[in-house]
Design an enzyme around this catalytic site. Structure first.
Site, PDB file in Angstrom:
ATOM      1  N   ASN A 211       0.688  -1.206   0.298  1.00  0.00           N
ATOM      2  CA  ASN A 211      -0.078   0.096   0.143  1.00  0.00           C
ATOM      3  C   ASN A 211       0.925   1.486  -0.237  1.00  0.00           C
ATOM      4  O   ASN A 211       1.600   1.068  -0.031  1.00  0.00           O
ATOM      5  CB  ASN A 211      -0.493   0.007   1.234  1.00  0.00           C
ATOM      6  CG  ASN A 211      -0.264   0.197   2.908  1.00  0.00           C
ATOM      7  OD1 ASN A 211       0.958   0.707   2.778  1.00  0.00           O
ATOM      8  ND2 ASN A 211       0.436  -1.629   3.631  1.00  0.00           N
ATOM      9  N   ASP A 279      -3.785  -6.155   4.796  1.00  0.00           N
ATOM     10  CA  ASP A 279      -4.545  -7.164   5.409  1.00  0.00           C
ATOM     11  C   ASP A 279      -4.989  -8.543   5.268  1.00  0.00           C
ATOM     12  O   ASP A 279      -5.741  -9.380   5.799  1.00  0.00           O
ATOM     13  CB  ASP A 279      -6.628  -6.803   5.512  1.00  0.00           C
ATOM     14  CG  ASP A 279      -6.045  -5.746   6.113  1.00  0.00           C
ATOM     15  OD1 ASP A 279      -5.793  -5.367   7.364  1.00  0.00           O
ATOM     16  OD2 ASP A 279      -6.918  -4.333   5.140  1.00  0.00           O
ATOM     17  N   ASP A 308      -4.063  -9.711  13.223  1.00  0.00           N
ATOM     18  CA  ASP A 308      -4.150  -8.284  13.814  1.00  0.00           C
ATOM     19  C   ASP A 308      -2.821  -8.159  14.347  1.00  0.00           C
ATOM     20  O   ASP A 308      -2.540  -8.653  15.905  1.00  0.00           O
ATOM     21  CB  ASP A 308      -5.594  -7.958  13.632  1.00  0.00           C
ATOM     22  CG  ASP A 308      -6.280  -6.645  13.619  1.00  0.00           C
ATOM     23  OD1 ASP A 308      -5.159  -5.664  14.548  1.00  0.00           O
ATOM     24  OD2 ASP A 308      -6.648  -6.005  13.816  1.00  0.00           O
ATOM     25  N   ILE A 309      -2.511  -7.364  14.401  1.00  0.00           N
ATOM     26  CA  ILE A 309      -0.577  -7.326  15.336  1.00  0.00           C
ATOM     27  C   ILE A 309      -1.598  -6.252  16.620  1.00  0.00           C
ATOM     28  O   ILE A 309      -1.096  -6.726  17.608  1.00  0.00           O
ATOM     29  CB  ILE A 309       0.570  -6.606  14.272  1.00  0.00           C
ATOM     30  CG1 ILE A 309       1.017  -6.981  13.547  1.00  0.00           C
ATOM     31  CG2 ILE A 309       1.700  -6.113  15.457  1.00  0.00           C
ATOM     32  CD1 ILE A 309       1.727  -7.214  12.248  1.00  0.00           C
ATOM     33  N   PHE A 327      -4.360   3.277  14.768  1.00  0.00           N
ATOM     34  CA  PHE A 327      -4.403   4.113  13.797  1.00  0.00           C
ATOM     35  C   PHE A 327      -5.560   3.119  13.140  1.00  0.00           C
ATOM     36  O   PHE A 327      -6.017   2.650  13.154  1.00  0.00           O
ATOM     37  CB  PHE A 327      -3.206   5.081  12.922  1.00  0.00           C
ATOM     38  CG  PHE A 327      -1.519   5.815  13.651  1.00  0.00           C
ATOM     39  CD1 PHE A 327      -1.294   5.322  14.085  1.00  0.00           C
ATOM     40  CD2 PHE A 327      -2.688   7.102  12.802  1.00  0.00           C
ATOM     41  CE1 PHE A 327      -0.166   6.064  14.502  1.00  0.00           C
ATOM     42  CE2 PHE A 327      -1.569   7.534  13.075  1.00  0.00           C
ATOM     43  CZ  PHE A 327      -0.345   7.592  14.228  1.00  0.00           C
ATOM     44  N   LYS A 345     -10.665  -3.733  18.960  1.00  0.00           N
ATOM     45  CA  LYS A 345      -9.007  -4.341  18.648  1.00  0.00           C
ATOM     46  C   LYS A 345      -8.349  -3.667  19.803  1.00  0.00           C
ATOM     47  O   LYS A 345      -7.223  -4.381  20.178  1.00  0.00           O
ATOM     48  CB  LYS A 345      -8.151  -3.145  17.681  1.00  0.00           C
ATOM     49  CG  LYS A 345      -8.111  -3.286  16.524  1.00  0.00           C
ATOM     50  CD  LYS A 345      -7.901  -3.205  15.686  1.00  0.00           C
ATOM     51  CE  LYS A 345      -8.257  -3.133  13.935  1.00  0.00           C
ATOM     52  NZ  LYS A 345      -7.083  -4.004  13.230  1.00  0.00           N
TER      53      LYS A 345
HETATM   54  N1  CTP Z   1      -3.272  -3.632  12.072  1.00  0.00           N
HETATM   55  C1  CTP Z   1      -2.373  -4.262  12.482  1.00  0.00           C
HETATM   56  N2  CTP Z   1      -2.372  -5.189  11.923  1.00  0.00           N
HETATM   57  C2  CTP Z   1      -2.611  -5.535  10.974  1.00  0.00           C
HETATM   58  C3  CTP Z   1      -4.179  -4.234  10.540  1.00  0.00           C
HETATM   59  C4  CTP Z   1      -3.671  -3.363  11.356  1.00  0.00           C
HETATM   60  O1  CTP Z   1      -1.782  -4.523  13.717  1.00  0.00           O
HETATM   61  N3  CTP Z   1      -3.338  -6.638  10.482  1.00  0.00           N
HETATM   62  C5  CTP Z   1      -3.218  -2.129  12.799  1.00  0.00           C
HETATM   63  C6  CTP Z   1      -2.820  -0.972  12.227  1.00  0.00           C
HETATM   64  O2  CTP Z   1      -1.828  -0.563  12.618  1.00  0.00           O
HETATM   65  C7  CTP Z   1      -3.288   0.296  12.693  1.00  0.00           C
HETATM   66  C8  CTP Z   1      -4.717   0.411  13.381  1.00  0.00           C
HETATM   67  O3  CTP Z   1      -4.538  -1.700  12.742  1.00  0.00           O
HETATM   68  O4  CTP Z   1      -3.643   0.594  13.878  1.00  0.00           O
HETATM   69  C9  CTP Z   1      -5.040   0.164  11.855  1.00  0.00           C
HETATM   70  O5  CTP Z   1      -6.850  -1.361  11.918  1.00  0.00           O
HETATM   71  P1  CTP Z   1      -7.391  -1.556  10.358  1.00  0.00           P
HETATM   72  O6  CTP Z   1      -8.625  -2.552  11.085  1.00  0.00           O
HETATM   73  O7  CTP Z   1      -6.124  -1.607   8.901  1.00  0.00           O
HETATM   74  O8  CTP Z   1      -7.622   0.289   9.756  1.00  0.00           O
HETATM   75  P2  CTP Z   1      -8.074  -0.016   8.187  1.00  0.00           P
HETATM   76  O9  CTP Z   1      -7.168   0.213   7.668  1.00  0.00           O
HETATM   77  O10 CTP Z   1      -8.427   1.553   9.093  1.00  0.00           O
HETATM   78  O11 CTP Z   1      -8.731  -0.462   8.162  1.00  0.00           O
HETATM   79  P3  CTP Z   1     -10.792  -0.646   7.715  1.00  0.00           P
HETATM   80  O12 CTP Z   1     -11.216   0.466   7.723  1.00  0.00           O
HETATM   81  O13 CTP Z   1     -10.215  -1.748   6.230  1.00  0.00           O
HETATM   82  O14 CTP Z   1     -10.751  -1.546   8.764  1.00  0.00           O
END
Ligand code: CTP
Length: 409
Positions: A211, A279, A308-309, A327, A345
């Site tokens: 990305n 993702d 999801d970290i 974030f 989360k």
């Molecule tokens: N994050 C993470 N591990 C992942 C995906 C996201 O640690 N596999 C963390 C990112 O670092 C950030 C937050 O989760 O702090 C964002 O979550 P995410 O659900 O990915 O949010 P968006 O990118 O806003 O995605 P969406 O709107 O598609 O849910």
């Protein structure tokens, strides 16, 4: 940074590992920064570096023998133990850590480590199997419980031909850990981990899914935390930015590597997940470059979800960092979606930003943040990413120095 060092004395204990040679460069660079470096070389350490080279680079006599009459008269191992502002053991071998954890004092290094009240920083280095052995891990846990700080080991190619955790931290990372130790600042003594940048999920050896994240915000946060005195590990996906000064930076590619590096960086007081983690990853990336076949349909990419970290760190139980920040990148209903994300989360705060087309956030130098906490929403004005980092660090200082130290939410 060198200004911090004036007058500080480091006692460098060099044990017997192949990485001992790196301590020669370390000693030289610490001297350049104004530290006084005294060295103890163990019997096994002297098989890898000579006392002469260590003495030349530290500009000091090298101490080797617990029962040296001249040493005991001139210096004394108790004085060596007492005068150090910090003791750095590099490389900290499995054997030395085992002897330390059981309180042995059968050579000069262990006698000094037992006799000292100075803070001790261990830089482990050994073969991966030795590092992963339950005996080493139990010794490490005990030493950490007694207050030893740890830097590294890093993962990579090892001298023994294996690939895995066990490499001595690189010299700049050792220096970063030392400087963080001596740094004044409101977050001194706290450990932070920050994820930053995108991840690359391989399709084949030359193609990947990723990305547009630049890593600018995450890197700025890591730098601001270090400036405030925290000891910071930055886990960065592939970015075109330099490693921030005073920060231990671990470079990763995939989400799985990023998660493993985060776990390796624990324990931490603060975790900031600023990375734009992909993702999805390919179920089975091709081991060879995928070729076009004339007339054939394009390949279908079969995806599976990445861990999801942020959610994983938030659900670690006892090992959970005290304050976890994520974030939320949204293009509409920014606050509502971000509030839902905070709950989903399990983190403490969310920095929500509008990344809709035209906002210029991805890759740009500015950000407009809404800070979501259990208490409500704070709208920050448009700021540079560096100002966002500084404002966030200010909030950390307030939260962690308030009465509710344990529960910073
Ligand atoms: N994050 C993470 N591990 C992942 C995906 C996201 O640690 N596999 C963390 C990112 O670092 C950030 C937050 O989760 O702090 C964002 O979550 P995410 O659900 O990915 O949010 P968006 O990118 O806003 O995605 P969406 O709107 O598609 O849910």
């Amino acid at each position: 940074m060198g200004r911090l060092a004036s007058g500080k004395q480091i006692l460098l204990i060099v044990a017997g590992g192949i990485a001992a040679y790196k301590t020669l460069d370390l000693a030289r660079r610490l001297k350049e920064r104004g530290y006084r470096v005294r060295a103890i070389l163990t019997e096994a350490g002297s098989r890898f570096v000579t006392p002469l080279s260590l003495a030349a680079l530290t500009g000091e006599k090298v101490h080797q023998d617990l029962f040296s009459l001249t040493d005991e008269v001139e210096m004394g191992h108790i004085r060596l133990a007492r005068e150090a502002d910090l003791i750095l053991v590099a490389p900290a071998t499995a054997d030395l850590m085992a002897r330390m954890s059981s309180g042995m004092a059968n050579d000069l290094a262990t006698a000094v480590l037992l006799a000292t009240r100075a803070p001790v920083l261990l830089a482990p280095s050994m073969n991966t199997a030795m590092w992963e052995h339950p005996a080493t891990q139990a010794n490490l846990a005990l030493l950490q419980k007694r207050g030893c700080q740890i830097v590294g080991p890093q993962a990579g190619d090892l001298a023994c031909g294996e690939v895995g955790a066990g490499r001595l931290a690189e010299v700049p990372d050792l220096i970063a850990a030392i400087e963080a130790h001596f740094a004044p600042g409101p977050l001194k003594g706290l450990r932070a981990l920050v994820t930053s940048g995108p991840t690359h999920e391989p399709i084949d050896p030359v193609r990947f899914i990723s990305n547009r994240s630049s890593g600018k915000q995450g890197h700025a946060i890591a730098a601001a935390l270090a400036k405030a005195g925290a000891r910071v590990t930055l886990i960065s996906g592939p970015v075109a930015l330099p490693d921030p000064e005073g920060v231990e930076t671990v470079h990763v590619e995939t989400a799985l590597d990023m998660l493993a590096a985060c776990k390796q960086a624990l324990p931490a007081d603060i975790a900031v997940c600023a990375a734009a983690v992909a993702d999805w990853k390919l179920k089975s990336p091709a081991s060879q470059k995928m070729k076009k076949v004339k007339g054939a349909p394009p390949p279908a990419l079969s995806l599976s979800p990445n861990p999801d970290i942020l959610a994983t760190l938030s659900d670690l139980g006892k090992k959970r960092p005290r304050l976890i920040v994520g974030f939320a990148a949204e293009t509409e209903k920014v606050s509502a979606y971000a509030q839902a994300k905070l709950k989903a989360k399990g983190c403490d705060w969310i920095l929500a930003n509008d990344v809709s087309e035209g906002s210029g956030v991805f890759g740009g130098d500015h950000n407009k943040i809404h800070l979501i906490t259990a208490k409500g929403i704070e709208d920050w004005p448009q700021m540079s990413k560096q100002q966002v980092a500084e404002t966030l660090v200010q909030r950390f200082v307030e939260a962690l120095s308030s009465k509710s130290k344990v529960k910073a939410r």
